[in-house]
Design a protein around this motif. Structure first.
Motif, short mmCIF file in Angstrom:
data_model
loop_
_atom_site.label_atom_id
_atom_site.label_comp_id
_atom_site.label_asym_id
_atom_site.label_seq_id
_atom_site.Cartn_x
_atom_site.Cartn_y
_atom_site.Cartn_z
N UNK A 198 7.17 3.62 6.07
CA UNK A 198 8.41 4.16 5.51
C UNK A 198 8.07 5.24 4.49
N UNK A 199 9.06 6.09 4.19
CA UNK A 199 8.79 7.24 3.33
C UNK A 199 9.90 7.45 2.33
N UNK A 258 12.72 10.56 6.16
CA UNK A 258 12.61 9.80 4.91
C UNK A 258 13.74 8.78 4.83
N UNK A 259 13.36 7.53 4.61
CA UNK A 259 14.36 6.48 4.50
C UNK A 259 15.11 6.53 3.19
N UNK A 260 14.47 7.10 2.17
CA UNK A 260 15.09 7.20 0.84
C UNK A 260 14.77 8.55 0.23
N UNK A 320 0.85 -1.19 0.00
CA UNK A 320 0.00 0.00 0.00
C UNK A 320 0.89 1.23 0.00
N UNK A 321 0.46 2.23 -0.78
CA UNK A 321 1.29 3.41 -1.01
C UNK A 321 0.46 4.68 -0.88
N UNK A 369 -6.19 5.60 8.14
CA UNK A 369 -5.53 4.65 7.23
C UNK A 369 -4.08 4.44 7.64
N UNK A 370 -3.50 3.40 7.09
CA UNK A 370 -2.06 3.17 7.26
C UNK A 370 -1.53 2.54 6.00
N UNK A 371 -0.37 3.00 5.54
CA UNK A 371 0.24 2.47 4.32
C UNK A 371 1.65 1.97 4.60
N UNK A 372 2.09 1.04 3.76
CA UNK A 372 3.46 0.55 3.88
C UNK A 372 4.46 1.64 3.53
N UNK A 373 4.09 2.47 2.56
CA UNK A 373 5.04 3.43 2.02
C UNK A 373 4.34 4.74 1.66
N UNK A 374 4.97 5.86 1.93
CA UNK A 374 4.50 7.16 1.45
C UNK A 374 5.57 7.72 0.52
#
Length: 256
Positions: free
Chosen positions: A207-208, A231-233, A97-98, A170-175
């Motif tokens: 993670x972001x 931000x991880x990346x 999920x993004x 809501x909650x997402x794996x990645x933003x």
């Protein structure tokens, strides 16, 4: 502060603007010891004098950078945005999920996600109408969720309380988020309501990824979004990309 007359208040507001570049109505009310109605009236007078420019929630100094329509920013450095979009899209996995916010670079991410025909069972949550329309081509491989909210024409974005309430549920794996400025290891954005949505997406994701061409580095805009270390990346590209530095725990990806 309560004894300040109108001109003294307006001078104080001008001094805050000179120091910070922005004054919020609520903060000025507390600082000056007057009602928010009085602060708005003072800002209206200063705007008529050409000293300030009114924005959502307050005012900025006259001459501050104005927000450009997303169609205009999409045309600038389009190749860089496509490269960044492709590199960011490669970070998305099947079944994930993004969250994807508005902007010309994140729109390039959306287009790159649609082009990934190997990608399926992906949920994308966005507050961008233009982005949702682009993602529609990937249904039923993708499930597309639009936040709702007040519509901002410049970015075709949905903001304010309805958008924020949706994201809180809501909650997402990645933003994957864009921005308009990065300076002193802080991510900033020119628009206050959209900065609030970005912060909500950060809070609602595991993670972001930050997507920004190299021209955004060294520029500071109106509203703080988050520390760059959140931000991880970071995915970037551009003539000055090799000079970009990020915090130790953040991975830097230079798209080609």
């Amino acid at each position: 502060m309560e004894s300040l007359d109108a001109e003294a208040r307006r001078t104080a507001l001008t001094e805050v603007l000179a120091a910070q570049g922005f004054v919020a109505v609520a903060d000025a009310s507390a600082r000056l010891g007057v009602s928010e109605v009085t602060v708005r009236a003072d800002l209206t007078v200063l705007a008529a004098r050409g000293v300030v420019r009114r924005v959502h929630g307050g005012a900025v100094a006259a001459g501050s950078v104005r927000e450009a329509p997303v169609e205009a920013t999409a045309e600038r450095d389009a190749e860089l945005k496509r490269a960044i979009g492709g590199a960011a899209a490669r970070l998305v996995r099947n079944g994930s999920s993004v969250m994807l916010d508005v902007g010309s670079t994140t729109h390039a991410v959306a287009a790159a996600l649609v082009a990934r025909t190997d990608l399926g069972d992906v949920v994308v949550i966005t507050n961008g109408l233009q982005i949702a329309q682009t993602l529609e081509a990937a249904i039923p491989r993708f499930t597309v969720i639009v936040t709702g909210g007040s519509l901002r024409p410049l970015q075709h974005s949905l903001v304010d309380s309805i958008a924020l309430d949706t994201l809180r549920g809501l909650h997402a794996d990645l933003a994957i988020l864009g921005c308009t400025g990065i300076a002193d290891d802080r991510v900033t954005n020119v628009n206050l309501p959209e900065a609030a949505v970005k912060r909500a997406m950060i809070a609602a994701s595991s993670s972001r990824v930050l997507v920004a061409d190299s021209s955004k580095f060294g520029r500071r805009d109106l509203s703080a979004v988050a520390p760059l270390a959140a931000f991880g990346t970071v995915v970037t590209a551009g003539p000055e990309a090799d000079a970009v530095t990020v915090p130790f725990a953040t991975r830097l990806v230079i798209a080609a």
